[in-house]
Design an enzyme around this catalytic site. Sequence first.
Site, mmCIF file in Angstrom:
data_model
loop_
_atom_site.group_PDB
_atom_site.id
_atom_site.type_symbol
_atom_site.label_atom_id
_atom_site.label_comp_id
_atom_site.label_asym_id
_atom_site.label_seq_id
_atom_site.Cartn_x
_atom_site.Cartn_y
_atom_site.Cartn_z
ATOM 1 N N ALA A 89 28.959 55.433 45.970
ATOM 2 C CA ALA A 89 29.200 56.728 46.600
ATOM 3 C C ALA A 89 30.614 57.230 46.313
ATOM 4 C CB ALA A 89 29.019 56.582 48.117
ATOM 5 N N TYR A 138 18.225 57.287 49.091
ATOM 6 C CA TYR A 138 17.934 56.736 50.415
ATOM 7 C C TYR A 138 16.834 57.636 50.967
ATOM 8 C CZ TYR A 138 22.393 54.158 50.459
ATOM 9 O OH TYR A 138 23.422 53.308 50.178
ATOM 10 N N LYS A 228 15.639 48.848 44.946
ATOM 11 C CA LYS A 228 16.956 48.192 44.926
ATOM 12 C C LYS A 228 17.245 47.565 46.282
ATOM 13 C CE LYS A 228 21.889 49.271 44.270
ATOM 14 N NZ LYS A 228 22.465 49.214 45.608
ATOM 15 N N HIS A 252 23.516 44.885 48.162
ATOM 16 C CA HIS A 252 24.361 46.064 48.347
ATOM 17 C C HIS A 252 25.846 45.696 48.242
ATOM 18 C CE1 HIS A 252 23.417 50.254 49.925
ATOM 19 N NE2 HIS A 252 24.718 50.307 49.824
HETATM 20 C C1 LIG Z 1 31.963 51.783 47.283
HETATM 21 C C2 LIG Z 1 30.514 51.458 47.138
HETATM 22 C C3 LIG Z 1 29.573 52.439 47.358
HETATM 23 C C4 LIG Z 1 28.228 52.145 47.202
HETATM 24 N N1 LIG Z 1 27.324 53.147 47.345
HETATM 25 C C5 LIG Z 1 26.013 52.888 47.160
HETATM 26 C C6 LIG Z 1 25.061 53.925 47.252
HETATM 27 O O1 LIG Z 1 25.398 55.074 47.477
HETATM 28 N N2 LIG Z 1 23.772 53.594 47.096
HETATM 29 C C7 LIG Z 1 23.351 52.310 46.838
HETATM 30 O O2 LIG Z 1 22.162 52.058 46.712
HETATM 31 N N3 LIG Z 1 24.250 51.318 46.723
HETATM 32 C C8 LIG Z 1 25.557 51.586 46.868
HETATM 33 N N4 LIG Z 1 26.468 50.579 46.722
HETATM 34 C C9 LIG Z 1 26.017 49.233 46.300
HETATM 35 C C10 LIG Z 1 26.039 49.126 44.763
HETATM 36 O O3 LIG Z 1 25.039 49.902 44.194
HETATM 37 C C11 LIG Z 1 25.850 47.694 44.282
HETATM 38 O O4 LIG Z 1 24.697 47.163 44.883
HETATM 39 C C12 LIG Z 1 27.037 46.781 44.554
HETATM 40 O O5 LIG Z 1 28.248 47.479 44.460
HETATM 41 C C13 LIG Z 1 27.060 45.631 43.538
HETATM 42 O O6 LIG Z 1 28.083 44.751 43.814
HETATM 43 P P1 LIG Z 1 29.512 44.735 43.063
HETATM 44 O O7 LIG Z 1 30.285 45.867 43.642
HETATM 45 O O8 LIG Z 1 30.033 43.412 43.432
HETATM 46 O O9 LIG Z 1 29.266 44.900 41.583
HETATM 47 C C14 LIG Z 1 27.818 50.845 46.868
HETATM 48 C C15 LIG Z 1 28.778 49.855 46.651
HETATM 49 C C16 LIG Z 1 30.114 50.154 46.778
HETATM 50 C C17 LIG Z 1 31.119 49.071 46.523
HETATM 51 C C1 LIG Z 2 32.324 56.868 55.551
HETATM 52 C C2 LIG Z 2 31.286 57.878 55.760
HETATM 53 C C3 LIG Z 2 29.910 57.269 55.890
HETATM 54 C C4 LIG Z 2 28.867 58.282 55.567
HETATM 55 C C5 LIG Z 2 27.623 57.638 55.074
HETATM 56 C C6 LIG Z 2 27.168 58.219 53.795
HETATM 57 C C7 LIG Z 2 26.274 57.303 53.060
HETATM 58 C C8 LIG Z 2 26.973 56.676 51.912
HETATM 59 C C9 LIG Z 2 26.353 55.396 51.572
HETATM 60 C C10 LIG Z 2 27.099 54.728 50.503
HETATM 61 C C11 LIG Z 2 26.765 53.302 50.428
HETATM 62 O O1 LIG Z 2 25.652 52.926 50.152
HETATM 63 C C12 LIG Z 2 27.777 52.327 50.664
HETATM 64 O O2 LIG Z 2 27.494 51.147 50.472
HETATM 65 O O3 LIG Z 2 28.867 52.692 51.090
#
Ligand SMILES: Cc1cc2nc3c(=O)[nH]c(=O)nc-3n(C[C@H](O)[C@H](O)[C@H](O)COP(=O)(O)O)c2cc1C
Ligand SMILES: CCCCCCCCCCC(=O)C(=O)O
Length: 353
Positions: A89, A138, A228, A252
């Site tokens: 994100a 999501y 996922k 995640h």
């Molecule tokens: C900052 C951040 C934001 C993430 N946002 C999402 C997201 O929006 N949707 C999602 O399915 N997974 C999200 N993830 C999980 C990643 O897709 C992934 O599963 C994870 O980062 C993998 O681990 P790694 O960071 O050790 O490579 C997020 C992870 C991080 C670190």
């Molecule tokens: C800090 C504001 C939270 C708002 C939620 C928005 C959903 C973002 C999801 C991103 C994600 O998957 C993650 O791991 O972070």
Amino acid sequence: MPGSEEPERSGGLPALAEAAAKAHAALDPAHWDFFAGGAGEERTLRANEDAFACRRLVPRVLREVGEPDLAVDLLGEPLSMPVLIAPTAFHRLAHPGGEAATAVAAAAAATVMVVSMAATQPVEEIAATGAALWFQLYPQPDREFSDAVVRRAEAAGCRALVVTVDSPVFGRRERDRRNGFLDLPPGLACENMRDGTGRVRDVVMDPALGWAQVDRLRAVTGLPILLKGVLHPADARLAVEHGADALIVSNHGGRQLDGAVSTLDALPAVAAAVGGRIPVLVDGGIRRGSDVAIALALGASAVLVGRPVVWGLAAGGTDGVRAVLEALRADLRDVLTLAGAPRPGALTPDMVA
Ligand SMILES: Cc1cc2nc3c(=O)[nH]c(=O)nc-3n(C[C@H](O)[C@H](O)[C@H](O)COP(=O)(O)O)c2cc1C
Ligand SMILES: CCCCCCCCCCC(=O)C(=O)O
């Protein structure tokens, strides 16, 4: 103290550790914590990297490897290497170039970027870079709106739908609570959450999500559907029965259920349950070529990386992401050569101790 932690525990390859250090210096500490942090005590976050550190490759010799060919084909997508960009994100929080800057790097590396539903740029703008994109969803409790987002991503040119199934509620992120980081700063928004009126809706996690929603999505889109966040082999079998085109073994990045199994520990049983019927991908803690090789040997068709890409973006925009991807590619090439594997598919479970 927000952001006071080490940039990352090992940081992985030097180029990745350097990107993490630069990102740590460049980012607002609360934003660093959002990107770096995990849920709860961050046990699962640590376990992901630790699991790789506990495995050793058992190389084969005299295999006339020459220059290994890293290319793979995944769901009809030709990739220059089995490393994709995980959905993360808020890229504009890391760098003003945002998701589009990351997409340019993905295109240069000839790999797929999975665009987060919580992207801070419209999917059309990201797609205009020409990168091969998949879209992460999501599923929203407002099914009509959720369907509209899927159709929008498909119309923009996204080539697969990645449905995140490990988030019935938002994980308990202690760093964000401590920092009071609850929303994006003014001027940034989840641009793909705009509805017909132009209002940006909140990304809502849906505790009522079930297999019926996966079946429903099949009717909404003709795109390949990846699930996922699968860790249990029984769920992997159900995913195949419900027509999933691929699975991503993921916790995640340790941001949802703290205490969940590391992804590498979960992978072999999931791969066995799937039995080759659909591709199995994995993410979490992958920080060097040997991590990629170990995941491939234990049953993954490809891996995704999350935080290292964000660090590259924060450190240097497109160039920073490219540096991270190219460092992983070069390291993977060396590892395959040294392990006696001419291509990713030549890595087998007996080559991991
Ligand atoms: C900052 C951040 C934001 C993430 N946002 C999402 C997201 O929006 N949707 C999602 O399915 N997974 C999200 N993830 C999980 C990643 O897709 C992934 O599963 C994870 O980062 C993998 O681990 P790694 O960071 O050790 O490579 C997020 C992870 C991080 C670190
Ligand atoms: C800090 C504001 C939270 C708002 C939620 C928005 C959903 C973002 C999801 C991103 C994600 O998957 C993650 O791991 O972070």
